[in-house]
Design a protein around this motif. Structure first.
Motif, PDB file in Angstrom:
ATOM      1  N   ALA A  94      26.517 -26.045  22.146  1.00  0.00           N
ATOM      2  CA  ALA A  94      25.608 -27.191  22.147  1.00  0.00           C
ATOM      3  C   ALA A  94      24.160 -26.744  22.259  1.00  0.00           C
ATOM      4  N   ALA A  95      23.893 -25.811  23.178  1.00  0.00           N
ATOM      5  CA  ALA A  95      22.526 -25.320  23.374  1.00  0.00           C
ATOM      6  C   ALA A  95      22.024 -24.573  22.146  1.00  0.00           C
ATOM      7  N   GLY A  97      23.015 -25.094  19.073  1.00  0.00           N
ATOM      8  CA  GLY A  97      22.775 -26.105  18.049  1.00  0.00           C
ATOM      9  C   GLY A  97      21.444 -26.807  18.232  1.00  0.00           C
ATOM     10  N   LEU A  98      21.081 -27.077  19.483  1.00  0.00           N
ATOM     11  CA  LEU A  98      19.783 -27.696  19.766  1.00  0.00           C
ATOM     12  C   LEU A  98      18.631 -26.796  19.328  1.00  0.00           C
ATOM     13  N   GLU A  99      18.754 -25.497  19.584  1.00  0.00           N
ATOM     14  CA  GLU A  99      17.694 -24.587  19.174  1.00  0.00           C
ATOM     15  C   GLU A  99      17.618 -24.486  17.654  1.00  0.00           C
ATOM     16  N   MET A 100      18.765 -24.489  16.994  1.00  0.00           N
ATOM     17  CA  MET A 100      18.762 -24.420  15.537  1.00  0.00           C
ATOM     18  C   MET A 100      18.131 -25.684  14.937  1.00  0.00           C
ATOM     19  N   LEU A 101      18.402 -26.830  15.539  1.00  0.00           N
ATOM     20  CA  LEU A 101      17.756 -28.067  15.089  1.00  0.00           C
ATOM     21  C   LEU A 101      16.248 -27.967  15.277  1.00  0.00           C
ATOM     22  N   ALA A 156      18.926 -24.721   8.320  1.00  0.00           N
ATOM     23  CA  ALA A 156      18.980 -24.731   9.785  1.00  0.00           C
ATOM     24  C   ALA A 156      19.591 -26.027  10.302  1.00  0.00           C
ATOM     25  N   LEU A 157      19.278 -27.136   9.637  1.00  0.00           N
ATOM     26  CA  LEU A 157      19.847 -28.431  10.029  1.00  0.00           C
ATOM     27  C   LEU A 157      21.366 -28.423   9.857  1.00  0.00           C
ATOM     28  N   VAL A 158      21.840 -27.883   8.736  1.00  0.00           N
ATOM     29  CA  VAL A 158      23.285 -27.780   8.495  1.00  0.00           C
ATOM     30  C   VAL A 158      23.938 -26.899   9.557  1.00  0.00           C
ATOM     31  N   TYR A 159      23.300 -25.768   9.849  1.00  0.00           N
ATOM     32  CA  TYR A 159      23.850 -24.845  10.845  1.00  0.00           C
ATOM     33  C   TYR A 159      23.879 -25.467  12.240  1.00  0.00           C
ATOM     34  N   SER A 160      22.871 -26.298  12.549  1.00  0.00           N
ATOM     35  CA  SER A 160      22.845 -26.938  13.871  1.00  0.00           C
ATOM     36  C   SER A 160      24.063 -27.833  14.045  1.00  0.00           C
ATOM     37  N   GLU A 161      24.432 -28.539  13.005  1.00  0.00           N
ATOM     38  CA  GLU A 161      25.602 -29.408  13.072  1.00  0.00           C
ATOM     39  C   GLU A 161      26.879 -28.591  13.227  1.00  0.00           C
ATOM     40  N   GLU A 162      26.959 -27.464  12.515  1.00  0.00           N
ATOM     41  CA  GLU A 162      28.140 -26.615  12.624  1.00  0.00           C
ATOM     42  C   GLU A 162      28.297 -26.077  14.044  1.00  0.00           C
ATOM     43  N   LEU A 163      27.195 -25.687  14.664  1.00  0.00           N
ATOM     44  CA  LEU A 163      27.251 -25.166  16.032  1.00  0.00           C
ATOM     45  C   LEU A 163      27.675 -26.247  17.016  1.00  0.00           C
ATOM     46  N   VAL A 164      27.059 -27.427  16.926  1.00  0.00           N
ATOM     47  CA  VAL A 164      27.367 -28.498  17.875  1.00  0.00           C
ATOM     48  C   VAL A 164      28.788 -29.029  17.676  1.00  0.00           C
ATOM     49  N   SER A 165      29.342 -28.840  16.484  1.00  0.00           N
ATOM     50  CA  SER A 165      30.728 -29.274  16.262  1.00  0.00           C
ATOM     51  C   SER A 165      31.701 -28.511  17.153  1.00  0.00           C
ATOM     52  N   GLN A 166      31.255 -27.370  17.697  1.00  0.00           N
ATOM     53  CA  GLN A 166      32.095 -26.566  18.582  1.00  0.00           C
ATOM     54  C   GLN A 166      31.872 -26.914  20.059  1.00  0.00           C
TER      55      GLN A 166
END
Length: 357
Positions: A94-95, A97-101, A156-166
């Motif tokens: 989650a953290a 993903g927030l940084e990637m966003l 980066a937006l796409v990657y943020s979603e992928e990270l937070v999905s975990q």
């Protein structure tokens, strides 16, 4: 990392020293997660086409260039203060993903603001505009650079979603609100700059949803949600909105009066981009000449700064920041968290509101 149950965050048994060790360890795990994620993506695309790694490399360079990692820090603190398990990989996801966003927002923001510098280095669109020009490629260099930056920001937006999905599913509602608010806030910021009308109410709203909620409020609540503590949402929201607004107002003051060598970005950008900050809104209510100093050619940022100081508004903004910090800390005074975490959130509020970059 394995944490003894007697020092589990949120139980009230941990010391300030152990709290810091756990927090620092988690923040390092966020860094490691970002690096390993991007490294794996680069390796994947390197097998496809050598040009395909360029966008991943541009994103990796910005992630590795530093940054305050404020959003991951508040997310992690929200989780730990709520008694979350520091061994749960979901909070790291989650953290991260927030940084990637945040990185996505920075890249797009630099295009919108026509900023040439970020963290002391050329911005993504500047790098690619210059690359296009130096190699004599077809088309317009500026358009190419901005196009590449938009795509890197989207990646980066796409990657943020992928990270937070975990991350734990409980964070999803807050995550969705955070992303939509950030985008709507960016639009309002652009629209207010174009209209350049004095509206302190709108300026405060933009500061709140474009920065305050996205920086502090929602990351904190995401952390608490990951720990299963929905009961903390109200206190964390009040704290986060107040401290988040203070954070944005400090950003406005740093833009107007800060040193670009310290901030890592051009000074006076809000002036050149006609950003209707609360600082400018209040000042223009007192001195109509400030509008012409900003909108008419031939005037320098130094002139605007002198005029702003003459209005006394910067001091008013400082007092407003102090009041917001006080309000934020009062919001968590009775929250059901251990005193050590209440103290940490108080310290974080002060650091966010009184930083120098």
């Amino acid at each position: 990392m394995t944490t003894d149950v007697t020092s589990r965050p949120g139980t009230g048994q941990e010391s300030a020293a152990s709290m810091r060790r756990i927090t620092d360890d988690l923040l390092q795990r966020v860094e490691d997660r970002l690096r390993s994620f991007l490294s794996a993506e680069r390796a994947r695309y390197a097998e496809v086409e050598e040009r395909a790694v360029v966008a991943v490399d541009a994103l990796s360079d910005l992630v590795a260039s530093g940054g305050k990692r404020i959003r991951p820090a508040f997310c992690i603190t929200g989780c730990l203060a709520a008694g979350g398990d520091p061994d749960d990989p979901g909070i790291v996801a989650a953290a991260a993903g927030l940084e990637m966003l945040h990185v996505s927002a920075l890249i797009h923001d630099d295009v919108l603001d026509d900023s040439g510098q970020r963290r002391g280095k050329p911005t993504v669109h500047t790098v690619f505009s210059e690359r296009h020009a130096s190699r004599g490629w077809q088309g317009e260099s500026r358009r190419f650079g901005e196009g590449v930056a938009i795509l890197v920001g989207d990646l980066a937006l796409v990657y943020s979603e992928e990270l937070v999905s975990q991350a734990p599913s409980a964070v999803r509602a807050e995550w969705h609100q955070l992303r939509s608010e950030l985008t709507v806030g960016q639009y309002l910021d652009v629209a207010a700059a174009a209209e350049f009308s004095v509206d302190p109410r709108l300026s405060r709203l933009i500061a709140l949803i474009k920065s305050g909620r996205y920086t502090i409020h929602r990351p904190l609540v995401m952390g608490a949600s990951a720990a299963g503590r929905a009961d903390l949402a109200a206190a964390f929201a009040e704290y986060g909105e107040a401290v988040g607004e203070a954070f944005q107002l400090r950003d406005d003051l740093l833009d107007a009066f800060g040193n670009s060598a310290e901030t890592g970005k051009p000074a006076g950008l809000d002036f050149t981009q006609h950003k209707m900050t609360l600082l400018l809104g209040w000042a223009m209510q007192r001195d109509e000449r400030i509008r012409s100093l900003i909108t008419e050619p031939g005037h320098t940022p130094a002139e605007v700064r002198r005029r702003l100081l003459d209005t006394g508004v910067p001091e008013d903004v400082e007092r407003h920041i102090a009041g917001l910090v006080e309000r934020g800390c009062a919001a968590i005074a009775d929250a059901a968290i251990a005193p050590v975490w209440r103290n940490e959130l108080t310290d974080m509020a002060v650091r966010a509101a009184y930083r120098n970059k």
